[in-house]
Design a protein around this motif. Structure first.
Motif, short mmCIF file in Angstrom:
data_model
loop_
_atom_site.label_atom_id
_atom_site.label_comp_id
_atom_site.label_asym_id
_atom_site.label_seq_id
_atom_site.Cartn_x
_atom_site.Cartn_y
_atom_site.Cartn_z
N VAL A 76 0.86 -1.18 0.00
CA VAL A 76 0.00 0.00 0.00
C VAL A 76 0.90 1.23 0.00
N VAL A 77 0.59 2.17 -0.88
CA VAL A 77 1.29 3.45 -0.91
C VAL A 77 0.28 4.52 -0.53
N SER A 78 0.73 5.45 0.30
CA SER A 78 -0.14 6.52 0.77
C SER A 78 0.63 7.83 0.71
N ASP A 82 0.71 17.08 2.77
CA ASP A 82 1.71 17.63 3.70
C ASP A 82 3.04 16.87 3.66
N HIS A 83 3.18 15.93 2.73
CA HIS A 83 4.43 15.18 2.62
C HIS A 83 5.56 16.12 2.22
N PRO A 84 6.69 16.11 2.93
CA PRO A 84 7.76 17.06 2.64
C PRO A 84 8.44 16.88 1.28
N GLN A 85 8.31 15.70 0.68
CA GLN A 85 8.94 15.45 -0.62
C GLN A 85 7.91 15.27 -1.73
N LYS A 86 6.73 15.85 -1.56
CA LYS A 86 5.67 15.64 -2.54
C LYS A 86 6.07 16.10 -3.94
N ALA A 87 6.77 17.21 -4.08
CA ALA A 87 7.17 17.72 -5.40
C ALA A 87 8.15 16.76 -6.08
N GLU A 88 9.11 16.23 -5.33
CA GLU A 88 10.07 15.28 -5.89
C GLU A 88 9.39 13.98 -6.29
N LEU A 89 8.48 13.52 -5.44
CA LEU A 89 7.77 12.28 -5.75
C LEU A 89 6.89 12.46 -6.99
N ARG A 90 6.23 13.60 -7.10
CA ARG A 90 5.40 13.86 -8.28
C ARG A 90 6.26 13.84 -9.54
N ALA A 91 7.38 14.53 -9.49
CA ALA A 91 8.27 14.64 -10.66
C ALA A 91 8.77 13.26 -11.11
N LYS A 92 8.96 12.35 -10.19
CA LYS A 92 9.47 11.01 -10.50
C LYS A 92 8.59 10.27 -11.50
N PHE A 93 7.29 10.52 -11.45
CA PHE A 93 6.35 9.76 -12.27
C PHE A 93 5.82 10.52 -13.49
N GLY A 138 5.08 -2.89 -20.76
CA GLY A 138 5.54 -2.31 -22.02
C GLY A 138 4.75 -1.11 -22.50
N THR A 139 3.64 -0.77 -21.83
CA THR A 139 2.81 0.36 -22.25
C THR A 139 3.44 1.68 -21.80
N LEU A 140 3.64 2.59 -22.75
CA LEU A 140 4.16 3.91 -22.40
C LEU A 140 3.09 4.68 -21.64
N HIS A 141 3.49 5.32 -20.54
CA HIS A 141 2.53 6.05 -19.72
C HIS A 141 3.26 6.99 -18.78
N TRP A 142 2.48 7.82 -18.07
CA TRP A 142 2.98 8.64 -16.99
C TRP A 142 1.86 8.79 -15.98
N PHE A 143 2.22 9.22 -14.77
CA PHE A 143 1.25 9.33 -13.69
C PHE A 143 1.40 10.68 -13.02
N ASP A 144 0.26 11.33 -12.76
CA ASP A 144 0.28 12.61 -12.06
C ASP A 144 -0.58 12.49 -10.80
N MET A 145 0.03 12.82 -9.67
CA MET A 145 -0.68 12.81 -8.39
C MET A 145 -1.13 14.20 -7.98
N GLY A 146 -0.82 15.22 -8.81
CA GLY A 146 -1.20 16.59 -8.52
C GLY A 146 -0.21 17.28 -7.60
N GLU A 147 -0.33 18.60 -7.54
CA GLU A 147 0.56 19.40 -6.67
C GLU A 147 0.31 19.14 -5.20
N ASN A 148 -0.92 18.81 -4.85
CA ASN A 148 -1.29 18.52 -3.47
C ASN A 148 -1.88 17.12 -3.40
N PRO A 149 -1.01 16.11 -3.47
CA PRO A 149 -1.49 14.73 -3.58
C PRO A 149 -2.29 14.27 -2.37
N HIS A 150 -3.24 13.42 -2.66
CA HIS A 150 -3.99 12.73 -1.62
C HIS A 150 -4.47 11.42 -2.22
N PHE A 151 -3.80 10.35 -1.87
CA PHE A 151 -4.28 9.04 -2.31
C PHE A 151 -3.70 7.94 -1.44
N VAL A 152 -4.45 6.85 -1.39
CA VAL A 152 -4.01 5.58 -0.82
C VAL A 152 -4.29 4.57 -1.91
#
Length: 181
Positions: A76-78, A82-93, A138-152
């Motif tokens: 499970v990823v949550s 308020d995560h201090p590294q939210k911008a870095e995590l967003r950029a990763k995907f 093999g499917t090309l894709h990307w994921f965006d969690m938004g600037e203010n992520p909230h998901f589990v």
């Protein structure tokens, strides 16, 4: 509400179609080999529930999918705004990439935007609570969690090492709409 917007890869400003009915989304994505389903929990899930409690609430569906597709790892990823590294995590995907295995995500709470580059089209799927998406290996894709992520999200893997990406080097993701907060 789940939303599927289908674009021509060369025309990111205007979608060819926008779908909001779950069955229509599932049918359209199935035509390109992507699985989309809605799951319901077998037990209530409290805010801040442990990984074990979240998995237990969906255990029958998880076990069935693991048997069917041979997945060996579940976690499970949550992430909260308020995560201090939210911008870095967003950029990763955010850059277009692929995996050697299926990317399977089930949204227990919150939302995220998967954009799939398949052939001449981009399928932008805004997933919300109770949505399962399985992006084929093999499917090309990307994921965006938004600037203010909230998901589990529950994640299932064939590879016990988890998330391993191969980036395409194409900047296509930068031309398409992002997840609006």
């Amino acid at each position: 509400m789940s939303v599927l917007s289908v674009y021509q890869a060369s025309a990111p400003d205007v979608p060819l179609k926008v779908l909001t009915h779950g069955d229509d989304i599932a049918t359209t994505l199935a035509e390109v080999g992507v699985r989309f389903e809605r799951w319901e929990a077998n037990a209530p899930i409290a805010a801040g529930a442990s990984q074990e409690a979240v998995i237990a609430a969906y255990r029958p569906q998880i076990d069935a999918l693991m048997r069917e597709r041979g997945y060996v790892t579940v976690d499970v990823v949550s992430l909260a705004s308020d995560h201090p590294q939210k911008a870095e995590l967003r950029a990763k995907f955010l850059d277009e990439h692929r995996h050697a295995e299926d990317e399977v995500r089930f949204f227990v709470a919150g939302r995220g935007l998967f954009s799939l580059h398949i052939g001449e089209n981009v399928y932008a799927v805004e997933c919300v609570k109770n949505d399962l998406i399985s992006v084929p290996a093999g499917t090309l894709h990307w994921f965006d969690m938004g600037e203010n992520p909230h998901f589990v999200a529950i994640r299932l893997f064939n590879n016990p090492e988890g998330w391993v990406a191969q980036f395409s080097g194409d900047d296509i993701a930068s031309r398409f709409p992002r997840l609006e907060d």
